[in-house]
Scaffold this active site. Structure first.
Site, PDB file in Angstrom:
ATOM      1  N   GLU A 105       0.828  -1.206   0.000  1.00 32.13           N
ATOM      2  CA  GLU A 105       0.000   0.000   0.000  1.00 32.13           C
ATOM      3  C   GLU A 105       0.865   1.260   0.000  1.00 32.13           C
ATOM      4  O   GLU A 105       0.483   2.282  -0.590  1.00 32.13           O
ATOM      5  CB  GLU A 105      -0.954  -0.029   1.187  1.00 32.13           C
ATOM      6  CG  GLU A 105      -2.022  -1.103   1.020  1.00 32.13           C
ATOM      7  CD  GLU A 105      -2.948  -1.242   2.208  1.00 32.13           C
ATOM      8  OE1 GLU A 105      -4.173  -1.332   1.984  1.00 32.13           O
ATOM      9  OE2 GLU A 105      -2.466  -1.272   3.357  1.00 32.13           O
ATOM     10  N   GLU A 125      -4.224  -9.625   3.024  1.00 30.32           N
ATOM     11  CA  GLU A 125      -5.129  -9.370   4.154  1.00 30.32           C
ATOM     12  C   GLU A 125      -6.290 -10.368   4.214  1.00 30.32           C
ATOM     13  O   GLU A 125      -6.708 -10.784   5.302  1.00 30.32           O
ATOM     14  CB  GLU A 125      -5.667  -7.938   4.081  1.00 30.32           C
ATOM     15  CG  GLU A 125      -4.700  -6.883   4.599  1.00 30.32           C
ATOM     16  CD  GLU A 125      -3.639  -6.478   3.592  1.00 30.32           C
ATOM     17  OE1 GLU A 125      -2.875  -5.546   3.892  1.00 30.32           O
ATOM     18  OE2 GLU A 125      -3.571  -7.089   2.502  1.00 30.32           O
TER      19      GLU A 125
END
Length: 251
Positions: A105, A125
């Protein structure tokens, strides 16, 4: 510890927790946040480069620090002091080794990506019952084809550097150990241009994603007009006529 060094018009920010695979704790988030503020506020800086020290770019959030009650966010810029509000000026990621979870990210919050052949990118995730809420879900489908992005996001599987390059996520693919030097070379190429024009170019590209076709040129015009009226625009024209390198003032 995070290292911050100005190299001419380039601000080099290095995540420096190699023993923890440069995982983000509160200290890292605050240091990156402050470095990004410095990039924004210092008129002598045109662009930033974000790198990681050691064999990994960044393993994401430091789960041990999280368990101690630390946040990997800052109020001003979100996760890692960056992903919620990236800088107005361009930022290049120099990626060696894994950029997983929040590390990926961070990469997605950058404007350009230079990666070595040993780089890997993943948002795992979902494998932990979580979602990539630090910008992964929002940015990855803008960077690579939607179906490929959905596959990465829904499976948690990693992209190798060559595949990321083929998909257009990586701008320059280099040999192991060469990402930082290549990123700095790219940054200097950008920094040779007018700093106001560089920042305005990023602004239009970023903001125009929400503009309709009917309003796009009208909304671009005041930004373009300010650049055309700048001292740097005049200097660029004069330098071209005089066949010399321009001397930018940032005004």
């Amino acid at each position: 510890m995070t290292l911050v060094e100005a190299r001419g018009a380039v601000l080099l920010i290095t995540l420096n927790r190699p023993a923890a695979r440069n995982a983000v704790d509160q200290a890292v988030a605050r240091a990156v946040n402050d470095a990004i503020d410095r990039l924004e506020d210092d008129a002598s800086l045109s662009i930033g480069v974000l790198a990681g020290n050691g064999p990994a770019f960044c393993a994401g959030m430091d789960l041990k620090a999280f368990a101690r009650g630390e946040s990997a966010r800052t109020p001003e810029r979100g996760f890692a002091g960056l992903t919620g509000r990236p800088p107005v000026k361009p930022l290049i990621a120099a990626v060696e080794g894994p950029a997983f979870g929040g590390g990926f990210e961070i990469v997605l919050a950058c404007d350009l990506v230079v990666a070595s052949g040993n780089a890997t990118f993943a948002l795992p995730e979902v494998r932990r019952g979580l979602i990539a809420s630090g910008g992964g879900l929002l940015r990855l489908p803008q960077r690579i084809p939607r179906n490929r992005a959905m596959e990465v996001l829904l499976t948690g599987a990693a992209l190798d550097a060559a595949t990321a390059y083929e998909l257009g996520l990586v701008n320059r693919l280099v040999g192991p150990g060469e990402a930082l030097d290549a990123a700095l070379a790219l940054a200097n190429e950008v920094a040779a241009n007018g700093p106001l024009a560089v920042a305005a170019t990023k602004r239009v590209v970023t903001e125009s994603a929400d503009w309709t076709a009917d309003e796009a040129f009208a909304r671009q015009e005041p930004i373009a007009a300010a650049i055309k009226a700048s001292a740097d625009a005049h200097e660029g024209a004069v330098a071209f006529a005089e066949k010399r390198a321009p001397q930018w003032s940032g005004t």
